[in-house]
Design a protein around this motif. Structure first.
Motif, PDB file in Angstrom:
ATOM      1  N   LEU A 487       0.793  -1.231   0.000  1.00 57.84           N
ATOM      2  CA  LEU A 487       0.000   0.000   0.000  1.00 57.84           C
ATOM      3  C   LEU A 487       0.824   1.279   0.000  1.00 57.84           C
ATOM      4  O   LEU A 487       0.325   2.343  -0.369  1.00 57.84           O
ATOM      5  N   THR A 488       2.039   1.210   0.443  1.00 58.99           N
ATOM      6  CA  THR A 488       2.832   2.426   0.660  1.00 58.99           C
ATOM      7  C   THR A 488       4.147   2.344  -0.113  1.00 58.99           C
ATOM      8  O   THR A 488       4.556   1.257  -0.535  1.00 58.99           O
ATOM      9  N   PRO A 489       4.841   3.481  -0.323  1.00 62.68           N
ATOM     10  CA  PRO A 489       4.659   4.787   0.308  1.00 62.68           C
ATOM     11  C   PRO A 489       3.540   5.610  -0.330  1.00 62.68           C
ATOM     12  O   PRO A 489       3.198   5.402  -1.491  1.00 62.68           O
ATOM     13  N   ILE A 490       3.008   6.529   0.476  1.00 62.90           N
ATOM     14  CA  ILE A 490       1.992   7.446  -0.005  1.00 62.90           C
ATOM     15  C   ILE A 490       2.396   8.873   0.332  1.00 62.90           C
ATOM     16  O   ILE A 490       3.208   9.107   1.230  1.00 62.90           O
ATOM     17  N   ASP A 491       1.839   9.819  -0.400  1.00 61.51           N
ATOM     18  CA  ASP A 491       1.953  11.218  -0.007  1.00 61.51           C
ATOM     19  C   ASP A 491       0.945  11.471   1.101  1.00 61.51           C
ATOM     20  O   ASP A 491      -0.219  11.072   0.999  1.00 61.51           O
ATOM     21  N   PRO A 492       1.353  12.100   2.191  1.00 58.69           N
ATOM     22  CA  PRO A 492       0.432  12.280   3.307  1.00 58.69           C
ATOM     23  C   PRO A 492      -0.732  13.201   2.966  1.00 58.69           C
ATOM     24  O   PRO A 492      -0.580  14.159   2.202  1.00 58.69           O
ATOM     25  N   VAL A 493      -1.881  12.867   3.526  1.00 56.88           N
ATOM     26  CA  VAL A 493      -3.023  13.767   3.452  1.00 56.88           C
ATOM     27  C   VAL A 493      -2.714  14.957   4.360  1.00 56.88           C
ATOM     28  O   VAL A 493      -2.378  14.781   5.528  1.00 56.88           O
ATOM     29  N   VAL A 494      -2.799  16.142   3.823  1.00 55.67           N
ATOM     30  CA  VAL A 494      -2.388  17.341   4.549  1.00 55.67           C
ATOM     31  C   VAL A 494      -3.541  17.833   5.423  1.00 55.67           C
ATOM     32  O   VAL A 494      -4.677  17.957   4.953  1.00 55.67           O
ATOM     33  N   PRO A 495      -3.280  18.105   6.710  1.00 51.92           N
ATOM     34  CA  PRO A 495      -4.352  18.606   7.572  1.00 51.92           C
ATOM     35  C   PRO A 495      -4.778  20.007   7.176  1.00 51.92           C
ATOM     36  O   PRO A 495      -4.023  20.735   6.517  1.00 51.92           O
ATOM     37  N   PRO A 496      -5.982  20.414   7.553  1.00 53.01           N
ATOM     38  CA  PRO A 496      -6.421  21.780   7.258  1.00 53.01           C
ATOM     39  C   PRO A 496      -5.478  22.803   7.863  1.00 53.01           C
ATOM     40  O   PRO A 496      -4.779  22.531   8.847  1.00 53.01           O
ATOM     41  N   ALA A 497      -5.442  23.983   7.296  1.00 48.61           N
ATOM     42  CA  ALA A 497      -4.583  25.053   7.798  1.00 48.61           C
ATOM     43  C   ALA A 497      -4.881  25.306   9.267  1.00 48.61           C
ATOM     44  O   ALA A 497      -6.032  25.392   9.685  1.00 48.61           O
ATOM     45  N   GLY A 498      -3.804  25.397  10.054  1.00 50.33           N
ATOM     46  CA  GLY A 498      -3.962  25.660  11.476  1.00 50.33           C
ATOM     47  C   GLY A 498      -4.186  24.422  12.308  1.00 50.33           C
ATOM     48  O   GLY A 498      -4.312  24.500  13.527  1.00 50.33           O
ATOM     49  N   ASP A 499      -4.251  23.239  11.666  1.00 52.41           N
ATOM     50  CA  ASP A 499      -4.485  22.008  12.408  1.00 52.41           C
ATOM     51  C   ASP A 499      -3.346  21.020  12.195  1.00 52.41           C
ATOM     52  O   ASP A 499      -3.530  19.819  12.252  1.00 52.41           O
ATOM     53  N   GLY A 500      -2.155  21.530  11.925  1.00 47.58           N
ATOM     54  CA  GLY A 500      -1.005  20.672  11.682  1.00 47.58           C
ATOM     55  C   GLY A 500      -0.413  20.150  12.961  1.00 47.58           C
ATOM     56  O   GLY A 500      -0.796  20.529  14.056  1.00 47.58           O
ATOM     57  N   PRO A 501       0.573  19.254  12.867  1.00 53.10           N
ATOM     58  CA  PRO A 501       1.202  18.685  14.044  1.00 53.10           C
ATOM     59  C   PRO A 501       1.985  19.731  14.820  1.00 53.10           C
ATOM     60  O   PRO A 501       2.621  20.616  14.242  1.00 53.10           O
ATOM     61  N   ALA A 502       1.915  19.627  16.136  1.00 52.86           N
ATOM     62  CA  ALA A 502       2.609  20.585  16.984  1.00 52.86           C
ATOM     63  C   ALA A 502       3.991  20.052  17.304  1.00 52.86           C
ATOM     64  O   ALA A 502       4.284  19.674  18.416  1.00 52.86           O
ATOM     65  N   GLY A 503       4.838  19.995  16.320  1.00 52.07           N
ATOM     66  CA  GLY A 503       6.167  19.421  16.506  1.00 52.07           C
ATOM     67  C   GLY A 503       7.231  20.474  16.594  1.00 52.07           C
ATOM     68  O   GLY A 503       7.094  21.592  16.088  1.00 52.07           O
ATOM     69  N   ALA A 504       8.333  20.139  17.274  1.00 52.46           N
ATOM     70  CA  ALA A 504       9.483  21.030  17.339  1.00 52.46           C
ATOM     71  C   ALA A 504      10.311  20.896  16.080  1.00 52.46           C
ATOM     72  O   ALA A 504      10.202  19.894  15.359  1.00 52.46           O
ATOM     73  N   PRO A 505      11.163  21.880  15.757  1.00 52.28           N
ATOM     74  CA  PRO A 505      12.038  21.744  14.587  1.00 52.28           C
ATOM     75  C   PRO A 505      12.967  20.540  14.746  1.00 52.28           C
ATOM     76  O   PRO A 505      13.298  20.136  15.870  1.00 52.28           O
ATOM     77  N   LEU A 506      13.351  19.960  13.615  1.00 50.54           N
ATOM     78  CA  LEU A 506      14.272  18.818  13.659  1.00 50.54           C
ATOM     79  C   LEU A 506      15.577  19.228  14.303  1.00 50.54           C
ATOM     80  O   LEU A 506      16.120  20.304  14.048  1.00 50.54           O
ATOM     81  N   SER A 507      16.107  18.336  15.140  1.00 48.94           N
ATOM     82  CA  SER A 507      17.379  18.577  15.768  1.00 48.94           C
ATOM     83  C   SER A 507      18.446  17.715  15.099  1.00 48.94           C
ATOM     84  O   SER A 507      18.140  16.691  14.505  1.00 48.94           O
ATOM     85  N   ALA A 508      19.691  18.159  15.192  1.00 58.85           N
ATOM     86  CA  ALA A 508      20.809  17.371  14.705  1.00 58.85           C
ATOM     87  C   ALA A 508      21.461  16.686  15.892  1.00 58.85           C
ATOM     88  O   ALA A 508      21.545  17.246  16.978  1.00 58.85           O
ATOM     89  N   ALA A 509      21.917  15.464  15.688  1.00 58.58           N
ATOM     90  CA  ALA A 509      22.549  14.719  16.769  1.00 58.58           C
ATOM     91  C   ALA A 509      23.744  13.992  16.237  1.00 58.58           C
ATOM     92  O   ALA A 509      23.841  13.681  15.058  1.00 58.58           O
ATOM     93  N   GLY A 510      24.653  13.664  17.154  1.00 59.79           N
ATOM     94  CA  GLY A 510      25.799  12.861  16.750  1.00 59.79           C
ATOM     95  C   GLY A 510      26.925  13.685  16.222  1.00 59.79           C
ATOM     96  O   GLY A 510      26.820  14.857  15.960  1.00 59.79           O
TER      97      GLY A 510
END
Length: 510
Positions: A487-510
Motif C-alpha cells: 500500500l505504501t509509500p503514499i503522499d500524506p493527506v495534509v491537515p487543514p490550515a492551522g491544524d497541523g502537528p505541533a512538533g518542534a524543529p528537527l534537531s541534529a545529533a551525533g
C-alpha cells in the motif's frame, strides 16, 4: 563522477531524485525514497546508485513531508560520513552486508551512540547514549546506516504518539486519526517514504498497532530473539517487560522485515535474556496451516475489519494453504491478565516518574491506575499461574496450526487523544488492543501485513505463531502481501490550515 566508468559523465545525473543509467541501457530507476530496503541495497551493490544519493533523497523527502506528519524528530549528522564510507567500500569491491548502505530510522527509546535516548520525554532531551543498543550495533554490522530518530509518546505509555518533547505525530492516511503507538513515528515515516526500514519495541502492540494504522509490515519478535540493552538508566527491566517485551522491525515490504530481523537476532553479551535461537523458515512451497479468528472471543471487531481479514484468509486458501476457522480458548481473559500484571509492575515506577512524566502519557497512566486497581501478592501469583495455563493452551494450539490469523486492531484508528478523553476512552483504547495482546502475554512472535482497506484506512492482518516461529509468521504475511500487494509509500493527506502537528524543529545529533 560516474560510478560505472570512473569519470565525470554528464549522462549519469540526478533527475529530481531519480537516476539515469546510460551504461546499462536500463530504464530510469524509480525515486529512491520509494524503494524498499533490500531493493536499495541491491542497487548500491550493483553500482546503480550510491548510499549518499539515497541518503540525500530521504533527507529531501523528510524536508518535503515531515512538516505535515512530525514523525522524524532528529537527524544524525554522522550518517553522511557513514554513507560515503559505504560507497567507498562498494567501489573497492569489499564484502558487504545484506543492508549495505541503507539508511534506517530508530525509535527514540533505542540507543544510538551520540544521540539522546529521550523516550519522548522533555526531561530526557539531553540523555546522550555513549554506545549503540545491540540491535543498532547489529544493523550497522549488516551495513545499515542509522540516519534519523522517530517520535514516540512519553515513555511509550500510550497507543497514540504525542510527545511532551516533540509534539504529535500524524497518520499519513488521515491527519484526524492516530498513527498508533508507541512506535507511531516509525510507522508514519516509513509509510510516507521518509525511511525504508526502522526498529521499535512492543510490550502491548507498540510495533504492530502503528504498522496496522499506517499500512506497513512489521514483526514483534519472540521474546529473547532480538537482544536489548540500554546505557541510559534504568538498565533494569520490570518482570512483565522481561517476559513480554519484544523488539521489532517495521518496513513497507515483508522481505525487508525478514532480512532485518535475521540481521539483528541472536544472543548478545549485554543481554542475559537473549537466546541462541536458530530461526527456521518453512519450505517456500509448504502449505501453511492457518487458523482464522476474524472476531476473536472478547474482541468487538468492526465488521469491515473482520471482512478484510476473512478476505485475506480466502486469498490464502485460494493459494493452496490449509485455512479453517479456529482459535484457542480463553481469548477473552487475555486483556485482563495483561493489563493487571503490567499496571501492577508499572506502579513501582510511578513515584520515580512523577517528576518527568508529562502530557498525554501522564493522563493515560492516571486513568489506568483508576481502571486497574492494585493487587496483593496472592492475586499476582494467581495471575501468573493463569498466564502460564494460557501459555500452555496456546502452545498446544499452535502445535496443530502454523499461525493464527486475526485482525491487528479491533477498530479503525481512533481520533487523537480519544484514549485520554475519559475513563471510557481508556477502556476503548485497551479494547482495540485485544487481538495484539496474546503475543505479548506469552512472548510469541506476531507479524502484521496490510490486507485491505476499511473506511479509507489500511487494515492489517496479524499472524501469531508458536514461540520462535518468527519466520513462519513472516511467511504467512508474505503470502498475503503477494496476494494483496503493497500500500505504501503514499503522499500524506495534509491537515487543514492551522491544524497541523505541533512538533518542534528537527534537531541534529551525533
Amino acid at each position: 563522477m560516474c560510478i560505472r566508468c570512473g569519470r565525470r559523465c554528464i549522462q549519469w545525473m540526478a533527475v529530481g531524485l531519480q537516476w539515469r543509467q546510460p551504461h546499462t541501457g536500463r530504464p530510469r530507476m524509480t525515486e529512491l525514497w520509494r524503494m524498499g530496503a533490500l531493493e536499495i541495497a541491491a542497487a548500491i551493490r550493483a553500482g546503480e546508485t550510491t548510499s549518499r544519493a539515497v541518503l540525500d533523497a530521504l533527507r529531501a523527502r523528510i524536508e518535503e513531508v515531515n512538516g505535515h506528519l512530525n514523525a522524524v524528530v532528529g537527524l544524525d549528522e554522522n550518517a553522511t560520513a557513514a554513507a560515503d564510507a559505504a560507497d567507498r567500500a562498494v567501489a573497492a569491491g569489499e564484502p558487504v552486508g545484506p543492508l549495505h548502505g541503507v539508511p534506517v530510522t530508530i525509535k527514540e527509546c533505542i540507543d544510538v551512540a551520540g544521540c539522546a535516548t529521550t523516550h519522548g520525554a522533555a526531561a530526557l532531551s539531553q540523555a546522550l547514549a555513549p554506545r549503540d543498543a545491540p540491535l543498532v550495533e547489529r544493523l550497522r554490522a549488516a551495513g545499515a546506516i542509522p540516519f534519523a530518530r522517530t517520535n514516540m509518546p512519553d515513555f511509550g505509555a500510550r497507543g497514540h504518539t504525542d510527545s511532551s518533547l516533540h509534539g504529535r505525530t500524524h497518520n499519513p492516511w488521515d491527519p484526524a486519526v492516530t498513527a498508533g503507538g508507541s512506535s507511531g513515528g516509525e510507522a508514519s515515516a516509513i509509510a510516507s517514504g521518509m525511511s525504508p526500514l526502522g526498529v521499535g519495541n512492543d510490550v502491548g502492540g507498540s510495533v504492530r498497532d502503528p504498522a496496522n494504522r499506517c499500512g506497513i509490515a512489521a514483526i514483534k519478535a519472540s521474546t529473547g530473539v532480538v537482544p536489548h540493552a540500554s546505557s541510559v538508566p534504568p538498565e533494569e527491566a520490570l518482570i512483565t517487560y522481561q517476559l513480554m517485551l519484544g523488539q521489532g522491525v517495521l518496513a513497507r515490504r515483508v522481505a525487508d522485515v525478514r532480512a532485518a530481523l535475521l540481521a539483528v537476532a541472536g544472543p548478545h553479551p549485554r543481554d542475559p535474556l537473549a537466546l541462541p535461537v536458530t530461526l527456521t523458515a518453512p519450505d517456500p512451497d509448504a502449505r501453511l496451516r492457518v487458523a482464522v479468528a476474524a472476531e476473536p472471543a472478547g474482541c468487538d471487531v468492526d465488521p469491515a475489519i473482520a471482512a478484510a481479514v476473512r478476505a485475506a484468509a480466502d486469498r490464502l486458501a485460494a493459494a493452496g494453504h490449509i485455512v479453517e476457522e479456529a482459535a484457542p480458548t480463553g481469548y477473552e481473559r487475555i486483556l485482563d491478565i495483561w493489563s493487571a500484571l503490567v499496571m501492577n509492575d508499572f506502579r513501582v515506577l510511578l513515584p520515580a516518574l512523577e517528576g518527568v512524566l508529562a502530557g498525554g502519557s501522564k493522563a493515560y497512566l492516571t486513568y489506568a491506575q483508576e481502571l486497574v486497581p492494585p493487587l496483593n501478592s496472592a492475586t499476582v501469583t494467581a495471575l501468573y499461574l493463569e498466564r502460564h495455563a494460557t501459555e500452555l493452551r496456546w502452545h498446544r494450539f499452535l502445535s496443530d496450526w502454523d499461525v493464527l490469523l486475526t485482525p491487528t486492531g479491533a477498530t479503525p484508528p481512533p481520533d487523537h487523544d480519544a484514549d485520554i478523553a475519559s475513563l471510557d476512552g481508556l477502556r476503548g483504547a485497551l479494547d482495540l488492543l485485544r487481538p495484539m495482546l496474546p503475543a505479548n502475554l506469552m512472548g510469541l512472535p506476531a507479524a502484521v501485513v496490510p490486507c485491505g482497506m476499511a473506511y479509507g484506512l489500511p487494515v492489517g492482518a496479524q499472524f501469531t505463531a508458536r514461540r520462535f516461529g518468527d519466520l513462519t509468521a513472516l511467511a504467512a504475511a508474505q503470502a498475503v502481501e503477494d496476494a494483496c500487494g503493497v500500500l505504501t509509500p503514499i503522499d500524506p493527506v495534509v491537515p487543514p490550515a492551522g491544524d497541523g502537528p505541533a512538533g518542534a524543529p528537527l534537531s541534529a545529533a551525533g
